[in-house]
Each structure stands twice: as C-alpha cells, then as structure tokens.
Design an enzyme around this catalytic site. Structure first.
Site, short mmCIF file in Angstrom:
data_model
loop_
_atom_site.label_atom_id
_atom_site.label_comp_id
_atom_site.label_asym_id
_atom_site.label_seq_id
_atom_site.Cartn_x
_atom_site.Cartn_y
_atom_site.Cartn_z
N SER A 279 4.94 2.24 7.86
CA SER A 279 4.55 1.14 6.98
C SER A 279 5.75 0.58 6.24
CB SER A 279 3.53 1.62 5.96
OG SER A 279 2.26 1.73 6.54
N HIS B 231 0.81 -1.22 0.00
CA HIS B 231 0.00 0.00 0.00
C HIS B 231 0.85 1.27 0.00
CE1 HIS B 231 0.51 -0.15 4.49
NE2 HIS B 231 0.43 1.15 4.37
N ASP C 53 -0.05 -7.58 1.47
CA ASP C 53 0.49 -6.23 1.63
C ASP C 53 2.01 -6.22 1.60
OD1 ASP C 53 0.21 -3.49 1.84
OD2 ASP C 53 0.24 -3.49 4.03
#
Length: 413
Positions: free
Chosen positions: A267, A160, A192
């Site tokens: 992230s 993402h 992901d």
C-alpha cells in the site's frame, strides 16, 4: 498466513473404500457351533465395519473443517492491502504531529520518455524513491510503502496506512536509513492519499508519468514493501484495465487494474512503467475464495494523473479540494456510453443561474463527455478557480456556457 494452495482438498467423506481383514482363524468345532459362531463373527465384523465407516465419515468432516478455509465465500472485495484503523474520529483528534505546507512546491509530471529500460535498470532507478512507512497505533503497527515526491522530504502514501496512528517512521528501501517523526501535511480520505514530510535533503524524487498514456497490455512493475518486511520487492505484470470502477470501503473509485502481484505492505508503493516512471500508487487488490477457487492477480493502483491536482493542493495548502460546478447529476447509460444530465443546482454555487435542471452535459473544453468519470477528471484538471466551457443540450438545442469552478469541500466546512 494461510495459503489455500499449500494442501490438497480432502475427498468427500466415504468416497474412499475401507480395507478391513475379515479372516478369522480356523479352529476345529462342532458344525452347529461353527455355524452359530460364524454368524456371530460375521455380525461382529459387519458392526465393526459400520463403526469404521461412521468414524471415517465424522473424522472426514472434522478434517475438512480444519483444512477447508472458513473464508470460502464469494469475493467481498476489493480490499485495502492493509487493515484500516477503527478510530472514526482520528482525523478530528489530529493525534499525529502535523507539518507545514509549502506553497512554493509544485509537483509535476516528468517529460515523457522514449527509452525503454531493462527491469534491472528500472529497479536501480526507482528503488531510491520508494520508502517503507511504519505507523504506530499504540498497541499495534501498520506497515506500508510510500513514494518520494521532492528532494527535501515530501512523500505520498495511502491514507489507510497512517489512519489512526500517533507516530510515523519512514525508512528508505535503498539503504534502510530511518527517519523518525515523520510529519503529516494533509490527506484525502476518499482518494486514499496522504502526504508526509521527513526532515531530509538530497532525496531522490520519483519521476512521475502521465498515466493517461498507458494502454491495456503495457508492461508495469510494482516496487514496495510487501508483508511489511520484504524490503524493496519488485513484481511485474501488465495493465489489465485503465479505468476499473470499483467500490473500496464503501467509496467509489476508478483505478488502474494490474496483474503485478500486490500484498499487504505494498500500500502506497510505486507502479512503474517500462521507462522507469511512476504511473500509479498501489492501493488495493481483489482477492477471495469462491467455490474453492482462489482469486488472485487483480491489483489496483491510483492513477498518478488523477492524483496530481490533489497532491499539489495538500503540499501547498495542507488540505485537499474538490473543484466543482455546483450540481448533482443523473447518469443514464445508452449505447455503451453514459449521458450526464443535471438534476439539481446547489444554491450559491457557480452553476446557479447558468445551468438548469435537465441540461445534458455533452462536452467540456471541447472534449466529448461519454461518462461521469470523464467529466469529474476534466473538472479536477481545471482546478479550483479554473474556468471551463461546457457544451450542454437544453431542450434539444446545444449551448456553450462558461463556468468558474469552486471548492465544494470548502463550501461545506
């Protein structure tokens, strides 16, 4: 950024008494006029007081609207640590420059260590293996973190972080050296994960640990790039859960839960154990406001051991995979354990002619199956082309069956 703890919550409107002076100046007047005027003054003061109370009430409502967060709803998360792109067909457009996979590269877990390091030693050891990832979306940028996998420039981040972008820039957090034009090798949207390649030699690969060895309560550290500009930030916490089943962006995931502080920009960063080995890729957090209570301290990371088969598939072939039997299953919970029962057989799959609808899978390669997660992990570990031995109950009788796994994703394409 709104900080819900940076101000006091306003009191309920009208709960604070108003202080008003009602003492008119004394003047010599006729008694009747004095009484009449006194009544007028009293009525006027009461009217003024009513206006003040009315004004305070509506003013309090306006103030409360401005101060109370408009997101005061039950937590609707976990959410990614970075917003996703809205470009649904980005994967088909392949707007990013793509790199070549390398079948000779094999990413492996490091030898388990017994030497506990100080937080300072952990930071010095791991920081050279963590990068900042900046993805160009044309009119905007998204910024995350990444972990170096090989000395010649393969690294992993979250899908993402780079989804929908047209160019990627990578910066080493240890010395802020920038690599322009990172190439996309492949990705797994459901997990992901994305693998990038930069033109580099002599990088410091992260030491990857078997996340199955973690226990709840173990000390862990998160190292990454929170907020997109707080380079090389390290936070600490513990392992709160080993296999937290959550729904992230309409996808079911089983992740490590940690109390280490995670924020936008973390992230794709590293979750590290006390031996300085990476045990997870930080991916999401649970946050929100419910009844004026802010939810914090619930971070989520993708376990390294779960990720490894797919990272190797992407690095070596440029695409991910799904080792599978070729069945769909029904899950029944009984006595705090899950029963995995075959519901349908996929035509042309390895399971056809071997498994039957109604078979209950009780063990894989001699290991008892207590949940669907255990079954899928066993299949992923065996890999495409691997052979597994299943123990099933068929009409109450145990059977041992051997099946060679296929790639269900390749079969769908």
């Amino acid at each position: 950024m709104r900080n819900h703890l940076s101000h006091r919550w306003p009191d309920r409107a009208g709960s604070t008494p108003l202080s008003v002076s009602l003492s008119p100046p004394r003047r010599p007047r006729h008694r009747g006029g004095r009484v009449f005027r006194g009544m007028l003054i009293t009525l006027g003061c009461l009217a003024g007081l009513a206006l003040l109370v009315w004004g305070a009430f509506w003013g309090g409502l306006v103030l409360a609207e401005r101060l109370i967060p408009q997101t005061a709803q039950p937590p609707v998360l976990p959410s990614r640590l970075l917003p996703q792109s809205q470009s649904e067909d980005w994967a088909d457009q392949k707007t990013l420059p793509w790199g070549e996979p390398d079948p000779s590269v094999q990413i492996e877990l490091d030898t388990p260590s017994q030497q506990v390091l100080t937080p300072q030693e952990i930071y010095q050891q791991v920081l050279p293996s963590v990068v900042c990832v900046q993805a160009d979306h044309g009119s905007s940028y998204s910024v995350g973190s990444g972990v170096v996998l090989t000395e010649n420039g393969y690294l992993v981040t979250n899908y993402h972080v780079i989804e929908g972008s047209s160019a990627i820039e990578v910066m080493l957090l240890s010395n802020q050296h920038v690599y322009d034009g990172a190439l996309l090798i492949g990705y797994d949207e459901d997990l992901d994960l994305a693998v990038l390649k930069v033109d580099a030699q002599g990088l410091t690969p992260a030491r990857l640990a078997d996340s199955d060895l973690l226990q709840v309560g173990d000390q862990v550290y998160a190292i990454g790039n929170p907020m997109g500009y707080l380079y090389g930030t390290m936070t600490d916490g513990i392992v709160s859960s080993l296999a937290r089943e959550v729904e992230v962006d309409s996808r079911d995931m089983t992740l490590i839960q940690t109390s280490a502080a995670l924020n936008s920009g973390n992230s794709g960063g590293a979750l590290v154990d006390v031996y300085g080995q990476v045990v997870g890729i930080t991916s999401a957090k649970i946050t929100g406001v419910n009844d004026d209570v802010v939810t914090e301290g619930i971070g989520l990371a993708i376990p390294i051991t779960d990720s490894l088969p797919f990272l190797n598939s992407i690095v070596q072939t440029g695409r991910t995979c799904r080792p599978a039997l070729g069945v769909t299953c029904n899950i029944y919970t009984q006595d705090s354990r899950q029963r995995v029962v075959v519901a349908e057989i996929t035509p042309g799959s390895p399971a056809q002619g071997v498994l039957q609808a109604g078979d209950e899978i009780t063990a894989l390669n001699g290991q008892a199956i207590d949940s669907f997660y255990q079954l899928t992990r066993g299949l992923y570990a065996a890999g495409v082309g691997g052979t597994v031995e299943l123990t099933v109950l068929r009409e109450g009788q145990p059977l041992t069956l051997s099946i060679t796994l296929y790639d269900s994703l390749a079969a769908q394409s």
